[in-house]
Design a protein around this motif. Structure first.
Motif, mmCIF file in Angstrom:
data_model
loop_
_atom_site.group_PDB
_atom_site.id
_atom_site.type_symbol
_atom_site.label_atom_id
_atom_site.label_comp_id
_atom_site.label_asym_id
_atom_site.label_seq_id
_atom_site.Cartn_x
_atom_site.Cartn_y
_atom_site.Cartn_z
ATOM 1 N N SER A 94 -21.368 21.134 13.821
ATOM 2 C CA SER A 94 -22.061 22.132 13.024
ATOM 3 C C SER A 94 -21.430 22.169 11.640
ATOM 4 O O SER A 94 -20.274 21.815 11.453
ATOM 5 N N ALA A 95 -22.226 22.596 10.698
ATOM 6 C CA ALA A 95 -21.756 22.699 9.324
ATOM 7 C C ALA A 95 -22.456 23.867 8.648
ATOM 8 O O ALA A 95 -23.507 24.317 9.078
ATOM 9 N N THR A 109 -25.221 18.967 12.803
ATOM 10 C CA THR A 109 -24.679 17.785 12.146
ATOM 11 C C THR A 109 -24.392 16.689 13.160
ATOM 12 O O THR A 109 -23.816 16.951 14.214
ATOM 13 N N LEU A 111 -22.109 13.641 13.742
ATOM 14 C CA LEU A 111 -20.855 13.066 13.272
ATOM 15 C C LEU A 111 -20.770 11.650 13.826
ATOM 16 O O LEU A 111 -20.929 11.456 15.035
ATOM 17 N N ALA A 122 -20.933 12.631 8.291
ATOM 18 C CA ALA A 122 -21.589 13.838 8.772
ATOM 19 C C ALA A 122 -22.990 13.810 8.176
ATOM 20 O O ALA A 122 -23.157 13.836 6.955
ATOM 21 N N PHE A 124 -26.438 15.755 7.908
ATOM 22 C CA PHE A 124 -26.876 17.144 8.045
ATOM 23 C C PHE A 124 -28.372 17.234 8.302
ATOM 24 O O PHE A 124 -29.163 16.588 7.621
ATOM 25 N N LEU A 146 -17.193 22.309 7.733
ATOM 26 C CA LEU A 146 -17.480 21.556 8.954
ATOM 27 C C LEU A 146 -16.628 22.074 10.087
ATOM 28 O O LEU A 146 -15.455 22.410 9.883
#
Length: 181
Positions: A94-95, A109, A111, A122, A124, A146
């Motif tokens: 998540s971001a 996100t 990764l 990352a 998005f 992040l």
């Protein structure tokens, strides 16, 4: 404009030319704009157009890519890890992206690490990518967070020059899409 050390320019060129994949694209039509650059990336017939900030965080690039024919914006972060992986690594994260003091964008996100690439990515997923573009154009600082609340990773990117770089990358993409039609 101050002269950048050769090692920083080389690192910047590598970050500019490496989209979220292990494949090295050719970079050209590079145009600086404040803390940002816009450029074209190509490999054979594949092309994409990028607006990116590689200056504010050493070994790190925040980018917005536009790919023909639709030229929909896609935001990503690349961090140089200085080591290669043998097998692909992917996980969900998540971001939060926030421009100045405006409400943040929560972004699921992806990764990723890819074999043959020393970067970690990352990617998005934004519900409102065009709102993000508008705020990037008019804001002063992108605050990127992040991870979870226990050990978040926080980065700031100056937005000086983001508007012209984003506009140019999107314009180059639309022109490339028109040429393909």
């Amino acid at each position: 404009m101050p002269t950048l050390p050769r090692s920083l320019l080389l690192t910047g060129a590598l970050l500019l030319a490496t989209p979220a994949a292990a494949t090295m694209f050719n970079a050209d039509r590079v145009e600086p704009s404040g803390h940002w650059h816009s450029l074209r990336l190509s490999l054979g017939e594949a092309r994409l157009f990028r607006a990116t900030n590689t200056l504010d965080q050493p070994g790190t690039a925040f980018s917005v890519d536009f790919a023909p024919p639709h030229c929909q914006p896609r935001a990503e972060l690349r961090v140089e890890m200085h080591e290669f992986v043998a097998t692909p690594e992917t996980r969900q994260g998540s971001a939060s992206l926030r421009i100045d003091d405006l409400p943040p964008f929560a972004a699921p996100t992806d990764l990723r690490r890819d074999p043959g690439d020393s970067g970690a990515y990352a990617l998005f997923t934004l519900d409102e990518p065009y709102r993000l573009l508008h705020e990037l154009r008019s804001g002063e600082v992108l605050q990127l967070r992040l991870g979870d609340d226990d050990e978040p990773w926080e980065l700031d990117f100056a937005l000086d020059g983001a508007g012209p770089a984003l506009d140019r990358a999107a314009r180059l993409c639309r022109r490339a899409g028109d040429a393909d039609a």
